[in-house]
Design a protein around this motif. Structure first.
Motif, PDB file in Angstrom:
ATOM      1  N   ILE A  24     -24.189 -38.354  -8.983  1.00  0.00           N
ATOM      2  CA  ILE A  24     -25.129 -38.111  -7.898  1.00  0.00           C
ATOM      3  C   ILE A  24     -25.622 -36.667  -7.920  1.00  0.00           C
ATOM      4  O   ILE A  24     -24.845 -35.732  -8.161  1.00  0.00           O
ATOM      5  CB  ILE A  24     -24.475 -38.446  -6.537  1.00  0.00           C
ATOM      6  CG1 ILE A  24     -25.537 -38.586  -5.446  1.00  0.00           C
ATOM      7  CG2 ILE A  24     -23.451 -37.383  -6.143  1.00  0.00           C
ATOM      8  CD1 ILE A  24     -24.999 -39.174  -4.157  1.00  0.00           C
ATOM      9  N   PRO A  25     -26.921 -36.424  -7.732  1.00  0.00           N
ATOM     10  CA  PRO A  25     -27.437 -35.049  -7.778  1.00  0.00           C
ATOM     11  C   PRO A  25     -27.020 -34.247  -6.549  1.00  0.00           C
ATOM     12  O   PRO A  25     -26.693 -34.804  -5.498  1.00  0.00           O
ATOM     13  CB  PRO A  25     -28.960 -35.253  -7.816  1.00  0.00           C
ATOM     14  CG  PRO A  25     -29.176 -36.584  -7.185  1.00  0.00           C
ATOM     15  CD  PRO A  25     -27.991 -37.421  -7.549  1.00  0.00           C
ATOM     16  N   LEU A  61     -20.999 -33.707 -12.023  1.00  0.00           N
ATOM     17  CA  LEU A  61     -21.821 -33.160 -13.099  1.00  0.00           C
ATOM     18  C   LEU A  61     -22.838 -32.149 -12.576  1.00  0.00           C
ATOM     19  O   LEU A  61     -23.150 -31.165 -13.255  1.00  0.00           O
ATOM     20  CB  LEU A  61     -22.538 -34.293 -13.834  1.00  0.00           C
ATOM     21  CG  LEU A  61     -21.678 -35.135 -14.772  1.00  0.00           C
ATOM     22  CD1 LEU A  61     -22.515 -36.223 -15.427  1.00  0.00           C
ATOM     23  CD2 LEU A  61     -21.031 -34.262 -15.848  1.00  0.00           C
ATOM     24  N   ALA A  62     -23.351 -32.379 -11.362  1.00  0.00           N
ATOM     25  CA  ALA A  62     -24.297 -31.429 -10.775  1.00  0.00           C
ATOM     26  C   ALA A  62     -23.629 -30.073 -10.548  1.00  0.00           C
ATOM     27  O   ALA A  62     -24.208 -29.013 -10.849  1.00  0.00           O
ATOM     28  CB  ALA A  62     -24.850 -31.983  -9.465  1.00  0.00           C
ATOM     29  N   LEU A  63     -22.399 -30.085 -10.019  1.00  0.00           N
ATOM     30  CA  LEU A  63     -21.668 -28.829  -9.810  1.00  0.00           C
ATOM     31  C   LEU A  63     -21.347 -28.165 -11.142  1.00  0.00           C
ATOM     32  O   LEU A  63     -21.404 -26.933 -11.263  1.00  0.00           O
ATOM     33  CB  LEU A  63     -20.380 -29.118  -9.039  1.00  0.00           C
ATOM     34  CG  LEU A  63     -20.564 -29.648  -7.612  1.00  0.00           C
ATOM     35  CD1 LEU A  63     -19.209 -29.969  -6.983  1.00  0.00           C
ATOM     36  CD2 LEU A  63     -21.324 -28.643  -6.747  1.00  0.00           C
ATOM     37  N   LEU A  64     -21.015 -28.978 -12.150  1.00  0.00           N
ATOM     38  CA  LEU A  64     -20.727 -28.416 -13.474  1.00  0.00           C
ATOM     39  C   LEU A  64     -21.975 -27.792 -14.085  1.00  0.00           C
ATOM     40  O   LEU A  64     -21.908 -26.694 -14.665  1.00  0.00           O
ATOM     41  CB  LEU A  64     -20.181 -29.518 -14.385  1.00  0.00           C
ATOM     42  CG  LEU A  64     -19.826 -29.103 -15.814  1.00  0.00           C
ATOM     43  CD1 LEU A  64     -18.727 -28.038 -15.813  1.00  0.00           C
ATOM     44  CD2 LEU A  64     -19.399 -30.306 -16.641  1.00  0.00           C
ATOM     45  N   PHE A  65     -23.115 -28.452 -13.928  1.00  0.00           N
ATOM     46  CA  PHE A  65     -24.361 -27.897 -14.459  1.00  0.00           C
ATOM     47  C   PHE A  65     -24.725 -26.589 -13.754  1.00  0.00           C
ATOM     48  O   PHE A  65     -25.205 -25.642 -14.388  1.00  0.00           O
ATOM     49  CB  PHE A  65     -25.493 -28.922 -14.287  1.00  0.00           C
ATOM     50  CG  PHE A  65     -25.559 -29.937 -15.385  1.00  0.00           C
ATOM     51  CD1 PHE A  65     -24.391 -30.455 -15.953  1.00  0.00           C
ATOM     52  CD2 PHE A  65     -26.776 -30.410 -15.857  1.00  0.00           C
ATOM     53  CE1 PHE A  65     -24.439 -31.406 -16.956  1.00  0.00           C
ATOM     54  CE2 PHE A  65     -26.833 -31.357 -16.854  1.00  0.00           C
ATOM     55  CZ  PHE A  65     -25.660 -31.859 -17.411  1.00  0.00           C
ATOM     56  N   ASP A  66     -24.514 -26.542 -12.435  1.00  0.00           N
ATOM     57  CA  ASP A  66     -24.776 -25.307 -11.699  1.00  0.00           C
ATOM     58  C   ASP A  66     -23.875 -24.179 -12.194  1.00  0.00           C
ATOM     59  O   ASP A  66     -24.324 -23.030 -12.337  1.00  0.00           O
ATOM     60  CB  ASP A  66     -24.559 -25.533 -10.200  1.00  0.00           C
ATOM     61  CG  ASP A  66     -25.688 -26.342  -9.580  1.00  0.00           C
ATOM     62  OD1 ASP A  66     -26.766 -26.422 -10.201  1.00  0.00           O
ATOM     63  OD2 ASP A  66     -25.481 -26.893  -8.480  1.00  0.00           O
ATOM     64  N   LYS A  67     -22.634 -24.480 -12.438  1.00  0.00           N
ATOM     65  CA  LYS A  67     -21.681 -23.470 -12.893  1.00  0.00           C
ATOM     66  C   LYS A  67     -22.064 -22.918 -14.267  1.00  0.00           C
ATOM     67  O   LYS A  67     -21.878 -21.742 -14.565  1.00  0.00           O
ATOM     68  CB  LYS A  67     -20.272 -24.066 -12.925  1.00  0.00           C
ATOM     69  CG  LYS A  67     -19.160 -23.032 -13.081  1.00  0.00           C
ATOM     70  CD  LYS A  67     -17.805 -23.688 -12.952  1.00  0.00           C
ATOM     71  CE  LYS A  67     -16.676 -22.655 -12.984  1.00  0.00           C
ATOM     72  NZ  LYS A  67     -16.731 -21.720 -11.852  1.00  0.00           N
ATOM     73  N   MET A  68     -22.607 -23.830 -15.116  1.00  0.00           N
ATOM     74  CA  MET A  68     -23.010 -23.414 -16.462  1.00  0.00           C
ATOM     75  C   MET A  68     -24.411 -22.805 -16.482  1.00  0.00           C
ATOM     76  O   MET A  68     -24.867 -22.335 -17.528  1.00  0.00           O
ATOM     77  CB  MET A  68     -22.966 -24.618 -17.406  1.00  0.00           C
ATOM     78  CG  MET A  68     -21.599 -25.279 -17.531  1.00  0.00           C
ATOM     79  SD  MET A  68     -20.354 -24.199 -18.285  1.00  0.00           S
ATOM     80  CE  MET A  68     -21.000 -24.067 -19.943  1.00  0.00           C
ATOM     81  N   GLY A  69     -25.101 -22.821 -15.344  1.00  0.00           N
ATOM     82  CA  GLY A  69     -26.442 -22.268 -15.287  1.00  0.00           C
ATOM     83  C   GLY A  69     -27.515 -23.182 -15.849  1.00  0.00           C
ATOM     84  O   GLY A  69     -28.599 -22.725 -16.211  1.00  0.00           O
ATOM     85  N   GLU A 119     -30.094 -26.679 -15.660  1.00  0.00           N
ATOM     86  CA  GLU A 119     -30.865 -27.427 -14.675  1.00  0.00           C
ATOM     87  C   GLU A 119     -30.223 -28.798 -14.463  1.00  0.00           C
ATOM     88  O   GLU A 119     -29.828 -29.472 -15.424  1.00  0.00           O
ATOM     89  CB  GLU A 119     -32.299 -27.603 -15.160  1.00  0.00           C
ATOM     90  CG  GLU A 119     -33.195 -28.303 -14.160  1.00  0.00           C
ATOM     91  CD  GLU A 119     -34.619 -28.437 -14.668  1.00  0.00           C
ATOM     92  OE1 GLU A 119     -35.421 -29.102 -13.974  1.00  0.00           O
ATOM     93  OE2 GLU A 119     -34.901 -27.899 -15.759  1.00  0.00           O
ATOM     94  N   GLN A 120     -30.115 -29.215 -13.220  1.00  0.00           N
ATOM     95  CA  GLN A 120     -29.496 -30.504 -12.925  1.00  0.00           C
ATOM     96  C   GLN A 120     -30.360 -31.659 -13.437  1.00  0.00           C
ATOM     97  O   GLN A 120     -31.577 -31.550 -13.518  1.00  0.00           O
ATOM     98  CB  GLN A 120     -29.283 -30.665 -11.423  1.00  0.00           C
ATOM     99  CG  GLN A 120     -28.239 -29.746 -10.831  1.00  0.00           C
ATOM    100  CD  GLN A 120     -27.953 -30.081  -9.380  1.00  0.00           C
ATOM    101  OE1 GLN A 120     -28.299 -31.145  -8.884  1.00  0.00           O
ATOM    102  NE2 GLN A 120     -27.303 -29.149  -8.681  1.00  0.00           N
ATOM    103  N   ILE A 121     -29.693 -32.760 -13.784  1.00  0.00           N
ATOM    104  CA  ILE A 121     -30.360 -33.975 -14.253  1.00  0.00           C
ATOM    105  C   ILE A 121     -30.098 -35.092 -13.247  1.00  0.00           C
ATOM    106  O   ILE A 121     -28.958 -35.309 -12.842  1.00  0.00           O
ATOM    107  CB  ILE A 121     -29.847 -34.398 -15.644  1.00  0.00           C
ATOM    108  CG1 ILE A 121     -30.131 -33.300 -16.675  1.00  0.00           C
ATOM    109  CG2 ILE A 121     -30.477 -35.721 -16.084  1.00  0.00           C
ATOM    110  CD1 ILE A 121     -29.553 -33.598 -18.042  1.00  0.00           C
TER     111      ILE A 121
END
Length: 291
Positions: free
Chosen positions: A128-129, A134-142, A144-146
């Motif tokens: 879920i975005p 995965l959204a929190l992981l993408f934010d942590k890695m800098g 863009e969310q998918i």
């Protein structure tokens, strides 16, 4: 003597009567009734009217059905080899008599006993975005969310990931059962000949469980062609029908649009597709084994 023998045969037949009753009432009768219903114009309120093959013409001329067939075929072509390969890999890795192996077997098999509702809820928390894992992981890695559940190309992938995680336990356990039936003498002889692990795998292990590989592949083909709950609860077939499988199309046609005749015709087409796919898989695997 002959009379007592015939009486004994009839009394023995009583033992299979409960099974035959369930088999005929829940499988055979619905199959033939569905064939007849697919030739009629009917809805949920009855009033069937015979129209021949018009329902099949409507199904094949419906672009939504064509998209659903394509989605399902792609899903099966990706998920079935993945389940077979991962199940075989895990069974080979966990075919040991240690506590750690027993714990991991139970861990990997535990997802299989969950209901589809629980499975989809878990993976919605992942995909879920905004606040998903995965959204929190993408934010942590800098990064863009998918929108995994709302983007074409990713929605069916997300359903596939959840399905593989859910269904992996059964192939693993079937392969484990087959591996434990291989005589240890074969491996001892290979060790005396200093055979490499790859040679042991390709010359002893895989040929010995060939029939189980065929069984797992056919079972998974039948199961994955019936994809429904995951797609309905995770994406509802969206976006733009990009993750709508055949069974969800049948459900929408029969119970949302109330066109039972057309939905039954689509289900008969699905039955033929599953039967054909299973037969082709069996034939190809048998041919490879003979070669």
């Amino acid at each position: 003597m002959a009379e007592s023998y015939r009486r004994s045969r009839w009394s023995n037949a009583l033992f299979i009567l409960p099974y035959m009753t369930v088999f005929l009432s829940l499988l055979v009768f619905p199959l033939f009734w569905g064939m007849w219903l697919s030739l009629n114009k009917s809805d949920l309120f009855g009033g069937a009217r015979f129209i021949g093959l018009k329902n099949y013409y409507r199904v094949f001329s419906d672009p939504v059905f064509g998209q659903a067939v394509w989605n399902t075929v792609i899903f099966v072509l990706v998920s079935v080899p993945t389940l077979v390969a991962l199940g075989l890999f895990l069974s080979l890795a966990l075919n040991k008599t240690t506590r750690a192996s027993s714990l991991l077997r139970g861990l990997f098999f535990s997802s299989t006993v969950l209901s589809v509702t629980i499975v989809t809820l878990i993976w919605r928390f992942v995909f879920i975005p905004g606040d998903g894992l995965l959204a929190l992981l993408f934010d942590k890695m800098g990064w863009e969310q998918i929108g995994f559940l709302s983007t074409e190309g990713w929605s069916l992938f997300s359903v596939g990931v959840a399905t593989v995680w859910w269904c992996l336990g059964l192939p693993m356990m079937l392969f484990l059962a087959a591996l434990q039936q291989i005589p240890s003498d074969l491996y001892e002889a290979a060790a005396l000949d200093n055979a490499s692990r790859w040679r042991v795998l390709t010359r002893i292990t895989l040929p010995s469980i060939k029939s189980t590989i065929v069984l797992v592949a056919i079972v998974q083909i039948v199961m994955q062609f019936q994809l429904f709950g995951q797609a309905q609860l995770m994406t509802n077939g969206g976006p733009a029908g990009s993750s709508r499988p055949i069974v969800l199309y049948i459900f929408d046609t029969s119970f949302i649009r109330w066109d039972v005749g057309m939905g039954t015709a689509a289900s008969e087409v699905l039955f033929l597709i599953i039967l054909l796919a299973a037969m082709v898989q069996y034939w190809v695997t048998s041919r490879k084994g003979e070669a």
